[in-house]
Structure formats: C-alpha cells, structure tokens
Design a protein around this motif. Structure first.
Motif, PDB file in Angstrom:
ATOM      1  N   GLU A 130       0.846  -1.217  -0.134  1.00  0.00           N
ATOM      2  CA  GLU A 130       0.179   0.049   0.198  1.00  0.00           C
ATOM      3  C   GLU A 130       0.908   1.216   0.074  1.00  0.00           C
ATOM      4  O   GLU A 130       1.888   1.499   0.780  1.00  0.00           O
ATOM      5  CB  GLU A 130      -0.994   0.032   1.248  1.00  0.00           C
ATOM      6  CG  GLU A 130      -2.004  -0.841   1.158  1.00  0.00           C
ATOM      7  CD  GLU A 130      -2.780  -0.653   2.257  1.00  0.00           C
ATOM      8  OE1 GLU A 130      -3.153   0.649   2.808  1.00  0.00           O
ATOM      9  OE2 GLU A 130      -3.419  -1.450   2.979  1.00  0.00           O
ATOM     10  N   LYS A 131       0.478   2.144  -0.808  1.00  0.00           N
ATOM     11  CA  LYS A 131       1.190   3.574  -1.051  1.00  0.00           C
ATOM     12  C   LYS A 131       1.398   4.175   0.379  1.00  0.00           C
ATOM     13  O   LYS A 131       2.491   4.610   0.556  1.00  0.00           O
ATOM     14  CB  LYS A 131       0.705   4.091  -2.012  1.00  0.00           C
ATOM     15  CG  LYS A 131       1.424   5.554  -2.200  1.00  0.00           C
ATOM     16  CD  LYS A 131       1.173   6.301  -3.806  1.00  0.00           C
ATOM     17  CE  LYS A 131       1.736   7.548  -3.637  1.00  0.00           C
ATOM     18  NZ  LYS A 131       3.256   7.481  -3.604  1.00  0.00           N
ATOM     19  N   ALA A 132       0.480   4.167   1.058  1.00  0.00           N
ATOM     20  CA  ALA A 132       0.310   4.940   2.420  1.00  0.00           C
ATOM     21  C   ALA A 132       1.436   4.359   3.366  1.00  0.00           C
ATOM     22  O   ALA A 132       2.165   4.880   4.137  1.00  0.00           O
ATOM     23  CB  ALA A 132      -1.059   5.047   3.034  1.00  0.00           C
ATOM     24  N   GLU A 133       1.700   3.070   3.251  1.00  0.00           N
ATOM     25  CA  GLU A 133       2.606   2.370   4.276  1.00  0.00           C
ATOM     26  C   GLU A 133       4.049   2.502   3.887  1.00  0.00           C
ATOM     27  O   GLU A 133       4.984   2.801   4.530  1.00  0.00           O
ATOM     28  CB  GLU A 133       2.327   0.819   4.393  1.00  0.00           C
ATOM     29  CG  GLU A 133       3.202  -0.047   5.395  1.00  0.00           C
ATOM     30  CD  GLU A 133       2.323  -1.190   5.858  1.00  0.00           C
ATOM     31  OE1 GLU A 133       3.285  -1.883   6.010  1.00  0.00           O
ATOM     32  OE2 GLU A 133       1.476  -1.440   5.668  1.00  0.00           O
ATOM     33  N   GLU A 166       4.870   5.056   2.267  1.00  0.00           N
ATOM     34  CA  GLU A 166       5.219   6.652   2.316  1.00  0.00           C
ATOM     35  C   GLU A 166       5.401   6.797   3.898  1.00  0.00           C
ATOM     36  O   GLU A 166       6.256   7.618   4.384  1.00  0.00           O
ATOM     37  CB  GLU A 166       3.853   7.479   2.114  1.00  0.00           C
ATOM     38  CG  GLU A 166       3.727   7.650   0.523  1.00  0.00           C
ATOM     39  CD  GLU A 166       4.375   8.478  -0.036  1.00  0.00           C
ATOM     40  OE1 GLU A 166       5.118   9.689   0.557  1.00  0.00           O
ATOM     41  OE2 GLU A 166       4.696   8.283  -1.389  1.00  0.00           O
ATOM     42  N   VAL A 192       1.177  13.275   2.270  1.00  0.00           N
ATOM     43  CA  VAL A 192       0.568  11.907   1.791  1.00  0.00           C
ATOM     44  C   VAL A 192       0.031  10.908   2.561  1.00  0.00           C
ATOM     45  O   VAL A 192      -1.110  10.341   2.589  1.00  0.00           O
ATOM     46  CB  VAL A 192       1.643  11.139   0.756  1.00  0.00           C
ATOM     47  CG1 VAL A 192       1.083   9.797   0.230  1.00  0.00           C
ATOM     48  CG2 VAL A 192       1.893  12.093  -0.268  1.00  0.00           C
ATOM     49  N   VAL A 193       0.810  10.793   3.965  1.00  0.00           N
ATOM     50  CA  VAL A 193       0.282   9.861   4.794  1.00  0.00           C
ATOM     51  C   VAL A 193      -0.890  10.154   5.610  1.00  0.00           C
ATOM     52  O   VAL A 193      -1.831   9.314   5.865  1.00  0.00           O
ATOM     53  CB  VAL A 193       1.460   9.453   5.951  1.00  0.00           C
ATOM     54  CG1 VAL A 193       1.055   9.026   7.240  1.00  0.00           C
ATOM     55  CG2 VAL A 193       2.553   8.535   5.299  1.00  0.00           C
ATOM     56  N   ALA A 242      -4.063   9.825   3.472  1.00  0.00           N
ATOM     57  CA  ALA A 242      -4.383   8.299   3.262  1.00  0.00           C
ATOM     58  C   ALA A 242      -5.204   7.963   4.874  1.00  0.00           C
ATOM     59  O   ALA A 242      -5.393   6.785   4.833  1.00  0.00           O
ATOM     60  CB  ALA A 242      -3.247   7.362   3.227  1.00  0.00           C
TER      61      ALA A 242
END
Length: 185
Positions: free
Chosen positions: A118-121, A123, A145-146, A149
């Motif tokens: 996952e992108k958030a993780e 980031e 970003v975090v 999310a």
C-alpha cells in the motif's frame, strides 16, 4: 542471530533510557496510531537507513510472519531511495535558489510509485527515514500523503519516535561494538 533481549543486554547503563524505549517501540503497543505491521516495517526501514544490520535482524526476528516479503522489501527500498532523495532534495532546499527546485531531478525513483505494498505504508516508511536523514522537504511531502491516506498525527508521531529510538539504539550499539573491538585488540 541475536534477539531483542540479547541486544538489550549489550546496552551500558548510560543508555538505559534507549534500551527501555527500544522495548517500547518494538513492542505490540509502542506505536499508537499504527498497526503492528506498520510499526515493524517502519522500524525495519529505519534500521536499514542507519546501517544497523544487527537491529534490522532483530526487527525481522520480532516481525516473523507479521511482515511478509513485500513489506520487508518495501522497507529496504524506502531506506535506499530516501538515502538518495533526502540528499538531493535537502540540497535543493538548503541552496536557497528556487530555480534548482524547478529543474528535473533526473533520478530514478520508480519504487515510490510502485512499492509493492500500500502506498500509504511505503510513504510512512519514507517519512521515518526522511526524519532520520533530516530532509524537511521530504518530511513535509511524505507526511502530507500519509495524513491524506488516513494515518493520524498519533501514527505520524509514532513513526518519528521509532526513527528516533532506532537511530539512538544503533549509535549505542556501534559505540559498544567499537569498545568491544578495542578491548579484544
């Protein structure tokens, strides 16, 4: 491979607070606002970023199957790409000439767009590593970003705390290792 208790046993008395904090951030409830996998992935990225193979191995041992291969690889990738990006973007910030920020970076960083998790993780890992490396530009970008999310301030603070403790622990272990090597010589 050493486990957490064996590593903590190497800490001298002057680093008692670091030893206690290490237990806390690597424990199941030491990172409010993050899942256990997020906290452990962040810790792994930080251990790699501070070049502590010993702490990275301890984190991986604690993580067991809580961190799958994709998360382990992403943590290492975040440490690697942020080592490059933090230097570059810190330069563009410090130089004080906005024109540098308008030039293309010409640095490959495809893993940020396709980290395998996952992108958030990813980031989150990148945010913690950027805190270690002291890049204001990257910290601000990854924090935004975090937060967008859905990770709250408490989770962001936990990531920063993990980064701080892993950095301090790596420094203590390096000093202890140097002293042990000097005595052995």
């Amino acid at each position: 491979m050493m486990n957490l208790e064996q590593v903590k046993a190497r800490f001298p008395e002057y680093a008692r607070d670091i030893k206690l904090n290490l237990s806390t951030v690597l424990g199941g409830t030491g990172a409010p606002g993050l899942t256990e996998a997020q906290a452990l992935g962040t810790a792994l990225a930080c251990a790699v970023a501070v070049r502590s193979n010993e702490l990275a191995a301890v984190v991986e041992g604690i993580a067991g199957d809580k961190l799958d291969r994709a998360r382990r690889d992403a943590a290492r990738a975040a440490a690697a790409v942020m080592a490059m990006n933090n230097v570059y973007y810190r330069f563009t910030h410090f130089v004080g000439d906005a024109e540098y920020g308008k030039l293309p970076a010409r640095l490959r960083m495809n893993v940020i767009g396709n980290p395998g998790i996952e992108k958030a993780e990813f980031e989150l890992y990148s945010l913690a590593v950027s805190a270690i490396n002291g890049c204001e530009f990257c910290i601000r970008a990854h924090e935004k970003v975090v937060r967008e999310a859905g990770i709250g301030r408490e989770g962001v603070q936990s990531a920063a705390r993990i980064a701080a403790v892993i950095t301090a622990a790596a420094g203590v272990l390096a000093t202890v290792s140097d002293a042990e090597a000097a005595v052995a010589a």
